[in-house]
Motif scaffolding. Structure first.
Motif, mmCIF file in Angstrom:
data_model
loop_
_atom_site.group_PDB
_atom_site.id
_atom_site.type_symbol
_atom_site.label_atom_id
_atom_site.label_comp_id
_atom_site.label_asym_id
_atom_site.label_seq_id
_atom_site.Cartn_x
_atom_site.Cartn_y
_atom_site.Cartn_z
ATOM 1 N N ARG A 107 28.406 56.453 23.621
ATOM 2 C CA ARG A 107 27.237 56.180 24.464
ATOM 3 C C ARG A 107 26.922 57.291 25.462
ATOM 4 O O ARG A 107 25.778 57.639 25.681
ATOM 5 C CB ARG A 107 27.470 54.921 25.282
ATOM 6 C CG ARG A 107 27.061 53.668 24.662
ATOM 7 C CD ARG A 107 25.576 53.524 24.471
ATOM 8 N NE ARG A 107 25.399 52.130 24.072
ATOM 9 C CZ ARG A 107 24.347 51.609 23.546
ATOM 10 N NH1 ARG A 107 23.296 52.336 23.336
ATOM 11 N NH2 ARG A 107 24.308 50.339 23.223
ATOM 12 N N THR B 24 19.658 54.935 27.865
ATOM 13 C CA THR B 24 20.954 54.251 27.842
ATOM 14 C C THR B 24 20.955 53.002 26.981
ATOM 15 O O THR B 24 22.003 52.474 26.655
ATOM 16 C CB THR B 24 21.337 53.799 29.268
ATOM 17 O OG1 THR B 24 20.370 52.858 29.728
ATOM 18 C CG2 THR B 24 21.378 54.986 30.207
ATOM 19 N N ASN C 242 22.707 54.632 34.667
ATOM 20 C CA ASN C 242 23.402 53.676 33.815
ATOM 21 C C ASN C 242 22.467 52.786 33.016
ATOM 22 O O ASN C 242 22.858 52.204 32.019
ATOM 23 C CB ASN C 242 24.327 52.799 34.659
ATOM 24 C CG ASN C 242 25.663 53.451 34.898
ATOM 25 O OD1 ASN C 242 26.401 53.710 33.956
ATOM 26 N ND2 ASN C 242 25.972 53.746 36.138
ATOM 27 N N THR D 94 34.886 56.247 32.515
ATOM 28 C CA THR D 94 33.596 55.649 32.859
ATOM 29 C C THR D 94 33.595 54.980 34.224
ATOM 30 O O THR D 94 32.547 54.681 34.765
ATOM 31 C CB THR D 94 33.210 54.565 31.836
ATOM 32 O OG1 THR D 94 34.177 53.512 31.895
ATOM 33 C CG2 THR D 94 33.154 55.146 30.449
ATOM 34 N N ASN E 16 31.282 45.119 34.067
ATOM 35 C CA ASN E 16 30.259 44.761 33.092
ATOM 36 C C ASN E 16 30.613 43.406 32.520
ATOM 37 O O ASN E 16 31.659 43.233 31.890
ATOM 38 C CB ASN E 16 30.218 45.787 31.946
ATOM 39 C CG ASN E 16 29.354 46.981 32.275
ATOM 40 O OD1 ASN E 16 29.029 47.766 31.418
ATOM 41 N ND2 ASN E 16 28.992 47.095 33.542
ATOM 42 N N TYR F 281 29.732 47.750 21.650
ATOM 43 C CA TYR F 281 29.462 48.200 23.009
ATOM 44 C C TYR F 281 30.739 48.718 23.658
ATOM 45 O O TYR F 281 30.771 49.800 24.255
ATOM 46 C CB TYR F 281 28.890 47.040 23.826
ATOM 47 C CG TYR F 281 28.613 47.379 25.271
ATOM 48 C CD1 TYR F 281 27.438 48.008 25.650
ATOM 49 C CD2 TYR F 281 29.548 47.067 26.263
ATOM 50 C CE1 TYR F 281 27.188 48.317 26.977
ATOM 51 C CE2 TYR F 281 29.299 47.374 27.596
ATOM 52 C CZ TYR F 281 28.122 48.000 27.936
ATOM 53 O OH TYR F 281 27.881 48.311 29.251
ATOM 54 N N ASN G 169 31.872 52.625 26.725
ATOM 55 C CA ASN G 169 31.187 52.204 27.931
ATOM 56 C C ASN G 169 32.127 51.831 29.069
ATOM 57 O O ASN G 169 31.733 51.815 30.222
ATOM 58 C CB ASN G 169 30.276 51.015 27.634
ATOM 59 C CG ASN G 169 28.936 51.449 27.099
ATOM 60 O OD1 ASN G 169 28.194 52.122 27.791
ATOM 61 N ND2 ASN G 169 28.634 51.094 25.864
#
Lengths: 342, 342
Positions: free
Chosen positions: A60, A70, A129, B70, B109, B124, B129
């Motif tokens: 990503r 994103t 983000n 991240t 998240n 994801y 991420n």
DNA sequence: TTGTACGCGTTATCAG
DNA sequence: CTGATAACGCGTACAA
């Protein structure tokens, strides 16, 4: 026997590695990954095979660095965790949002934070983000909004406070009209002394519902003074109810600005030996699960929270897609739901 | 008058721009941003000034691409939105997690998704991420866990199901012991025919609580057959309660595996004209807000949900920091909270 | 202490 | 249709 190289995790496969396995260039693999139609079927097959073999997933960070996108959105909720989790209204909105997002490639980042870590939240948003933001439960004092709007597309749930840019995009109901419906119900069933427990008055929804309440009473010449201000929480509503009864003991009907608050009001009423709706009729707002979770099913003003979440996400997605026709304001309908409390 | 260049937003300032304004190299700016002590104070000042002037915020994508970090964590909840928002237990855990994270530079998240979009969730996570993941409400069938653990540090809330790696890190309570406490209470107040509404039996917490329940009854020679299986939801518990009463009409005490479910059980009991605790005593589990939200304050087995969330986050953070001393399992205490239902 | 130069994994722009 | 090659914004040896 301690291994200090515990972080020896197998490195994720890269585009380059896939290219090598498939015997093509990185560019071609990239095309296949992004679904380009201009790649020979045979090549597509071998690349796909290589991807599966390596269990490749695009990185990503690299992708968004290069593409400047994103594929993620933020839902900003300037509230305490307890309020967020405590009011089923939020759950409905979030569900609506995810319902729309599940049809897209975008993922949602939920940012729940009140005053203190709001600065942190803003930094997070500004550091690239997400591609856009959804903001609900926005208070008048939240000045971060302006700064955010300058940085990325924003869609509000609920009309932003007047101070904000008139170009703002938002999804809302006509809160004043909804409040009128609810208040009118109390009049219709013969209540003569009607009061209200308001929501937070630093929020448009809180203000507008009081306005609708008072407008209705004004129209029929009833006094509009029996308003106590609360903050959309159960405890706040309970305290306001006590104040209201103390100040106006002859109250026989109350319009409460949210179902959650109405449960708090009902609890106080029962504790004080006032029957609902016998002694005092109650009309709530939202038609959230809170309306039917208490001892007395609540008559309430329904607002399509789930659909509003959906519409918010849809609006943002369309803006992100470059759609210039997206309406700035989406006003959804309310209606009265009759149950036992009024 | 339609401008098709609506996306003409001011580009975010970059390190390079800051460097130019400050009259130093990008590297130096980077050092200042990252708090290196080896930069001359004067330089630090001018760089800081430039940062403020430009309102610079580092680009996350670029930063994580370069640093391979991240500064974000994921909380994975393999459940429906409705279950997630419906059970205050989750709210408490999330609060605990954020309480810990607020002291750090990491952001959270929240990934709430059941079976279908779980694949999307996994992609994801695997696409870099986040640096690590927290998993709560993990069901036996969720095989994505193994794959995830191979990719990044993972910490569970609740012991992972047996099939999983023994090296797993997790925070939990002794569910069986807690259930014993609750069941024992029913015995202590003289109940002779005790049943139970279980949680989901594809979850360790569900299984262990049944085990504790039965073990307690076995020890005193009472029958352990009065168990009906539910799924940690209100409606599931309501249905199970009906089945239980039908099958064992002489029940006079029920251990319910969660407070939320207990509210469902109480509602059914009241509907059927059985008084609580008069006819049937109820003991719940969690000591969540659900225990005190209903008509009858619930006697329940307290588990420190908030602290468990905190401990989960703390464990993950320490692992991420390279701490090799982090214990694999953290077992927190439970205790009985006496209220009105038993 | 500061600057140079390279690399992180992708996308996008060109040639071919 | 495919393949080099240059960005994207930042961290970091390495050199100065």
């Amino acid at each position: 026997m301690t291994s200090s190289v515990r972080q020896a995790r197998p490195p994720q496969p890269t585009l380059e590695m896939v290219a090598e396995v498939a015997g093509v260039s990185r560019a071609t693999v990239s095309r296949v990954v992004n679904g380009s139609t201009k790649v020979r079927p045979g090549i597509v097959a071998s690349v796909t095979a290589a991807i599966d073999e390596l269990n490749y997933v695009p990185n990503r960070a690299a992708r968004s660095l290069a593409s400047r996108q994103t594929q993620a959105l933020a839902l900003v909720v300037p509230e305490d965790m307890t309020r967020f989790f405590g009011d089923p209204y939020f759950a409905a909105v979030v569900q609506g949002i995810t319902r729309r997002l599940d049809q897209s490639d975008y993922t949602l980042n939920l940012l729940v934070a009140s005053s203190d870590p709001l600065h942190k939240t803003l930094r997070y948003l500004r550091s690239g983000n997400v591609d856009g933001a959804l903001i609900i439960s926005h208070h008048t004092g939240d000045d971060f909004v302006a700064e955010l709007q300058a940085t990325m597309p924003v869609v509000f749930g609920g009309r932003p406070s007047a101070a904000d840019d008139l170009e703002a995009y938002f999804v809302d109901v006509d809160n004043a009209a909804g409040a009128e419906r609810g208040t009118q119900r109390l009049i219709d069933i013969g209540r003569r002394r009607i009061g209200s427990i308001s929501g937070a008055i630093d929020m448009p929804a809180g203000i507008d519902r009081v306005t609708g309440f008072q407008r209705t009473l004004d129209r029929v010449g009833m006094p509009t003074d029996a308003v106590e201000y609360a903050d959309f929480t159960v405890v706040g509503a309970a305290a306001a109810t006590r104040r209201l009864l103390e100040r106006c003991p002859d109250i026989d009907g109350i319009f409460v600005a949210s179902d959650l608050m109405a449960t708090g009001a009902v609890a106080v009423l029962q504790e004080l030996g006032r029957s609902v709706p016998g002694d005092i009729a109650i009309v709530g707002f939202d038609d959230s699960p809170a309306a039917t979770s208490g001892p007395i099913p609540l008559t309430t003003v329904h607002q399509p929270s789930n659909e509003m979440g959906y519409a918010m996400a849809d609006t943002l997605l369309r803006r992100l897609a470059g759609d210039e026709q997206v309406p700035h304001r989406t006003i959804m309908p309310t209606h009265l739901v009759l149950r036992d409390s009024a």
